[in-house]
Enzyme design. Structure first.
Site, PDB file in Angstrom:
ATOM      1  N   CYS A 144       0.797  -1.223   0.000  1.00  0.00           N
ATOM      2  CA  CYS A 144       0.000   0.000   0.000  1.00  0.00           C
ATOM      3  C   CYS A 144       0.828   1.271   0.000  1.00  0.00           C
ATOM      4  O   CYS A 144       0.286   2.358   0.043  1.00  0.00           O
ATOM      5  CB  CYS A 144      -0.945  -0.001   1.207  1.00  0.00           C
ATOM      6  N   PHE A 177     -15.800   5.425   2.281  1.00  0.00           N
ATOM      7  CA  PHE A 177     -16.714   4.624   3.100  1.00  0.00           C
ATOM      8  C   PHE A 177     -18.103   4.496   2.476  1.00  0.00           C
ATOM      9  O   PHE A 177     -19.121   4.649   3.156  1.00  0.00           O
ATOM     10  CB  PHE A 177     -16.809   5.200   4.515  1.00  0.00           C
ATOM     11  N   VAL A 178     -18.125   4.225   1.166  1.00  0.00           N
ATOM     12  CA  VAL A 178     -19.413   4.012   0.480  1.00  0.00           C
ATOM     13  C   VAL A 178     -19.851   2.587   0.767  1.00  0.00           C
ATOM     14  O   VAL A 178     -19.354   1.628   0.170  1.00  0.00           O
ATOM     15  CB  VAL A 178     -19.286   4.253  -1.035  1.00  0.00           C
ATOM     16  N   ARG A 179     -20.758   2.463   1.694  1.00  0.00           N
ATOM     17  CA  ARG A 179     -21.223   1.149   2.133  1.00  0.00           C
ATOM     18  C   ARG A 179     -22.711   1.226   2.428  1.00  0.00           C
ATOM     19  O   ARG A 179     -23.151   2.067   3.205  1.00  0.00           O
ATOM     20  CB  ARG A 179     -20.480   0.687   3.383  1.00  0.00           C
ATOM     21  N   LYS A 189     -26.082   2.382   2.623  1.00  0.00           N
ATOM     22  CA  LYS A 189     -26.703   3.690   2.392  1.00  0.00           C
ATOM     23  C   LYS A 189     -25.800   4.837   2.818  1.00  0.00           C
ATOM     24  O   LYS A 189     -26.220   6.000   2.754  1.00  0.00           O
ATOM     25  CB  LYS A 189     -28.025   3.771   3.154  1.00  0.00           C
ATOM     26  N   LYS A 190     -24.565   4.546   3.225  1.00  0.00           N
ATOM     27  CA  LYS A 190     -23.706   5.574   3.804  1.00  0.00           C
ATOM     28  C   LYS A 190     -22.553   5.956   2.877  1.00  0.00           C
ATOM     29  O   LYS A 190     -22.133   5.176   2.034  1.00  0.00           O
ATOM     30  CB  LYS A 190     -23.155   5.091   5.144  1.00  0.00           C
TER      31      LYS A 190
END
Length: 258
Positions: free
Chosen positions: A98, A232-234, A236-237
């Site tokens: 990374c 943090f697209v998970r 509905k967030k």
């Protein structure tokens, strides 16, 4: 992309011999105009696109038209450019982990985003859900995914052991296909680092999205040069860290990122 390798599997105090799928990792040494400029640890796919994308994001070339020849034989890639006397970057080793490849990031020397692309939050959620369904990741647990989308949908999905490699492959693919990158956005499975932001700025990709985290330097760089970061697209967030003006519909005008 993967090989079945022998291992000893354990569950509590019980062990047995078995096979397990493991992603492939290869070294690719890149020579430009006779000079070794890069050794990358990467997945053995889309190597041409990787080389072109890397040379572009390192500003060694301005586009594929400056590549006179590109020959890949085994673990070596040899490139001749139209300007054989061009000053090149220092020799690098890009690891599959990374870490970024840049030891110093001069934010003010990076280009500003020029794009009128706007997305809805529904578009973001649905494209992330679609892009990151990787059977290889489920199988091996050892791969990153980077996808290129535009307002019409998916254009390219790349899997690689390194997310920076995967982004270079996506950019190389887009350059060869003459895709207008100002009307695209990138989805990645891993952390949004300053190096990913730098590559997106050079390629003029206005939005980068992840189901994971980002870093303070990535946000600082993105804000300074007009790039949108969504993390943090998970379900509905989602968290919008910069460039909120490119997300329409559900972001109230009163909400501005300081």
């Amino acid at each position: 992309m993967f090989m079945e390798v022998p291992c000893i599997k354990g569950e509590l105090d019980s062990f047995h011999s078995d096979m397990h799928p493991v992603v492939e990792e290869i070294p690719l040494a890149v020579t430009v105009n006779g000079r070794h400029v890069l050794t990358a640890m990467t997945s053995p796919m889309m190597l041409r696109e990787f080389v072109i994308g890397f040379l572009y994001t390192e500003k060694i070339i301005k586009g594929p038209n400056e590549v006179e020849s590109l020959v890949i034989e085994g673990s070596n890639a040899s490139v001749l450019t139209t300007d054989p006397f061009k000053i090149l970057v220092s020799k690098k080793t890009v690891l599959s982990g990374c870490g970024g490849t840049m030891s110093f990031l001069d934010i003010q020397r990076l280009p500003e985003i020029k794009s009128d692309l706007v997305l809805t939050s529904d578009m973001i959620r649905s494209s992330v859900e679609q892009a990151l369904k990787s059977e290889l990741h489920v199988l091996t647990g050892g791969i990153h995914v980077v996808a290129l989308y535009n307002a019409s949908g998916k254009m390219c999905v790349v899997e690689d052991i390194g997310r920076h490699n995967a982004l270079d492959k996506v950019i190389g693919y887009a350059l060869e296909k003459e895709i207008d990158l100002s009307q695209t956005y990138v989805i990645c499975s891993g952390r949004i680092s300053s190096e990913l932001v730098r590559k997106c700025l050079i390629a003029n990709i206005p939005i980068v999205i992840s189901r994971g985290a980002t870093t303070t330097l990535a946000i600082e760089t993105a804000k300074s040069r007009g790039l949108t970061i969504v993390g943090f697209v998970r379900s509905k967030k989602m968290n919008i860290y910069s460039g909120e003006e490119r997300i329409e519909g559900n972001v109230p005008d009163s909400l501005k990122i300081p």
